[in-house]
Design a protein around this motif. Sequence first.
Motif, short mmCIF file in Angstrom:
data_model
loop_
_atom_site.label_atom_id
_atom_site.label_comp_id
_atom_site.label_asym_id
_atom_site.label_seq_id
_atom_site.Cartn_x
_atom_site.Cartn_y
_atom_site.Cartn_z
N THR A 17 -13.93 1.81 -4.93
CA THR A 17 -13.98 0.25 -4.44
C THR A 17 -14.32 -0.95 -4.73
OG1 THR A 17 -16.00 1.29 -3.10
CG2 THR A 17 -13.95 2.05 -1.85
N VAL A 18 -14.15 -1.58 -4.18
CA VAL A 18 -14.59 -2.76 -5.01
C VAL A 18 -15.09 -3.33 -3.67
CG1 VAL A 18 -12.68 -3.68 -5.15
CG2 VAL A 18 -14.65 -4.29 -6.55
N ARG A 19 -15.95 -3.80 -3.24
CA ARG A 19 -16.52 -5.18 -1.85
C ARG A 19 -16.51 -6.57 -2.82
NH1 ARG A 19 -18.59 -3.49 2.23
NH2 ARG A 19 -19.97 -4.78 3.43
N LEU A 20 -15.18 -6.86 -1.24
CA LEU A 20 -14.82 -8.00 -1.72
C LEU A 20 -14.35 -8.64 0.30
CD1 LEU A 20 -12.23 -8.08 -3.94
CD2 LEU A 20 -13.97 -9.17 -4.50
N THR A 21 -14.44 -9.75 -0.11
CA THR A 21 -14.03 -10.35 1.79
C THR A 21 -12.69 -10.27 1.73
OG1 THR A 21 -13.62 -12.49 0.99
CG2 THR A 21 -16.07 -12.46 1.64
N PHE A 38 -5.12 -9.30 -4.37
CA PHE A 38 -3.25 -8.63 -4.52
C PHE A 38 -2.26 -9.42 -4.50
CE2 PHE A 38 -0.38 -7.79 -1.19
CZ PHE A 38 -0.01 -6.91 -1.66
N LEU A 39 -2.30 -10.93 -4.36
CA LEU A 39 -1.32 -11.55 -4.25
C LEU A 39 -0.59 -12.01 -5.63
CD1 LEU A 39 -1.68 -13.88 -1.27
CD2 LEU A 39 -0.25 -12.67 -1.67
N ALA A 40 -2.29 -12.61 -6.66
CA ALA A 40 -1.75 -12.17 -8.02
C ALA A 40 -1.74 -11.07 -8.65
CB ALA A 40 -3.74 -13.01 -8.80
N PRO A 61 -10.35 -0.58 -1.70
CA PRO A 61 -9.91 1.29 -2.51
C PRO A 61 -9.26 0.02 -3.64
CG PRO A 61 -8.27 1.07 -1.21
CD PRO A 61 -9.34 0.10 -0.79
N GLU A 62 -9.53 0.45 -4.82
CA GLU A 62 -9.41 -0.27 -6.27
C GLU A 62 -7.61 -0.65 -6.92
OE1 GLU A 62 -10.42 -2.34 -8.37
OE2 GLU A 62 -12.34 -1.78 -9.30
N GLU A 63 -7.05 0.94 -5.47
CA GLU A 63 -5.70 0.76 -6.10
C GLU A 63 -5.06 0.10 -5.67
OE1 GLU A 63 -7.10 4.81 -6.11
OE2 GLU A 63 -7.53 3.73 -5.07
N PHE A 64 -5.26 -0.98 -4.31
CA PHE A 64 -4.85 -2.07 -3.72
C PHE A 64 -4.65 -3.40 -4.18
CE2 PHE A 64 -5.91 -5.66 -0.72
CZ PHE A 64 -4.49 -5.56 0.06
N PHE A 65 -5.53 -3.30 -5.38
CA PHE A 65 -4.87 -4.89 -6.28
C PHE A 65 -3.91 -4.36 -7.52
CE2 PHE A 65 -9.43 -4.61 -4.08
CZ PHE A 65 -8.75 -6.07 -3.75
#
Length: 625
Positions: free
Chosen positions: A2-6, A14-16, A197-201
């Motif tokens: 995982t990665v902690r972000l706002t 994600f959009l990028a 989750p890293e997979e989201f990006f």
Amino acid sequence: MTVRLTVAQALVRFLAAQHTERDGARQRLIGATWGIFGHGNVAGLGQALLEHAERMPFHQGRNEQAMVHAAVGYARQSNRLSTHAVTTSIGPGATNLVTGAALATINHLPVLLLPGDVFATRPADPVLQQLEVPYAGDVSVNDCLRPVSRYFDRITRPEALIPSALHAMRVLTDPVETGAVTLALPQDVQAEAYDWPEEFFAERVWTVRRPGPDPAELMDAVHTIRAARRPLVVAGGGVHHSRAEDALAEFAEATGIPVASTQAGKGALRHDHPQDVGGIGHTGTATADELARTADLVIGVGTRYTDFTTASGTLFAHPDVRFLNVNIASFDGHKLAGQPLVADARSALQELTGALRLHAHRVPGTYVTEYTEDKERWEQRVDACYEVDEPDTRPTQPQVLGALDALVDASDILINAAGSLPGDLHKLWRTRSRDQYHLEYGYSCMGYEIPAAIGVKLAAPDRPVWALVGDGTYLMMPTEIVTAVQEGVAIKVLIIQNHGYASIGGLSESVGGERFGTAYRYPAEDGSYTGRPLPVDLAANAASLGMRVLRAKTVRDLREALAEARAADTPTCVYVETQTADTVSGAPPAQAWWDVPVAETATRPSAVKARELYERHVSTRRRHL
């Protein structure tokens, strides 16, 4: 992992990583984000865009509606395969998105809207700019965007972003469903951190489908076409969205079937293609409209059949006329009780052409001769409209278009949306490339032209891009001139000053309204606006916003100014005041009717006469069942 972000940081990242792919070509889905910051998004999306500036380009807007128009212009020029996101604060910034969202959805053009919203946790109630709804605690002004969005969600928890963001991308990339997509983002949730989750990006590629026709529907369509004696194609915006122009040309050449175009479909064939017969409907050519009146089969390709196209149900007059509708959307495929061929326009046209060639099918030679000669006569009328006897006089509006017509080549792009220009352009403009004619007429939104030109120029930086605006539409939304100047987006703005709403003035006169309230003039003693013109200097206004301005008083001046503007590498405006069109150089009148109801009872003679004419037209309307 995982990665902690706002939430806002996660959304930008994600959009990028989102892409589209069609026919083996891949591009970013969200090419950039437009924004105006306020307390509802500055600490969330504003901070996130700064944090990830290397991932997501940013454009600073001046008006929220205009930012949507710019994103839509970019999306249309990008064939709906790439678009922009738009972020605003809560309150008026968010509600200013509604008109732009409606335009995007009506025209089936993708745009992602990210308005700020009130606190999800409600630490204070109400907060600044919050709409209080006594019967519901979960309603905000952003709910105004629901009916004009193809997908809407309010992200009240960080983890809710994951499925919502994926649904948003699905809709943006669906050629049937696409339009405005809204993710409303409460300002506290934007700044809330979460372990993602890293997979989201991970990079995702969304395939833009080209569904082919059902075999049975295809064979039925072939049978219908072969049985017709006077078929006519009506090309709509779906031809451009599908990049089906070459397939349409091949179909028309193989069969000899003439092709008329809607406002959105103009340019589907070049103006000099033998089968192109020009615009159709209320703003169409005499050639196309006469063919429509006698057609026994109308083949709609990617069209919604608006009332301008059908002349409010009066145009297709053949007693046995049938409709064959090629459309990727089943909803549009069944319009006018038509025979549907539900498929991507390019796929369907290619298969139709192949099947008809097996039968060596072609329309009668007498039919080809008829529309070819009619087209030549119409071109002579266009020449007469463009002709200038005295180059040192003030031009008419058609002569302005003639001066531009003599200058441009296939690389130029013209943008327009409202006023009297759409009618003149649809009848007169000689389109030289598939995407030269960019006219937004699904919503006909005044103020679209300048911001849309910026979006188009961002998508096509090496091409001359012209925003054609009247004084009425200029006054609606000149603000993005500042953005063009700030970012060095070298659009060309042609301001045509005719001192009022010329289009509605003419319509008002035809329906018994006597041009009331349509002129930009001082009031007369009787309360009508018939005094001298207002001392408004739009050229000075454009200059005050930082744009280089060239004033043209005569046709000769205009030709020189347009050439100078076209060669300019900075944002440049050409300002010209037109004269009233006379019977020689004015645009031809409407070649088909349009239903604007007239007062059923009135005392003024103009309204009484207009009602009599209206009733005659209404009597010719039919329902195609």
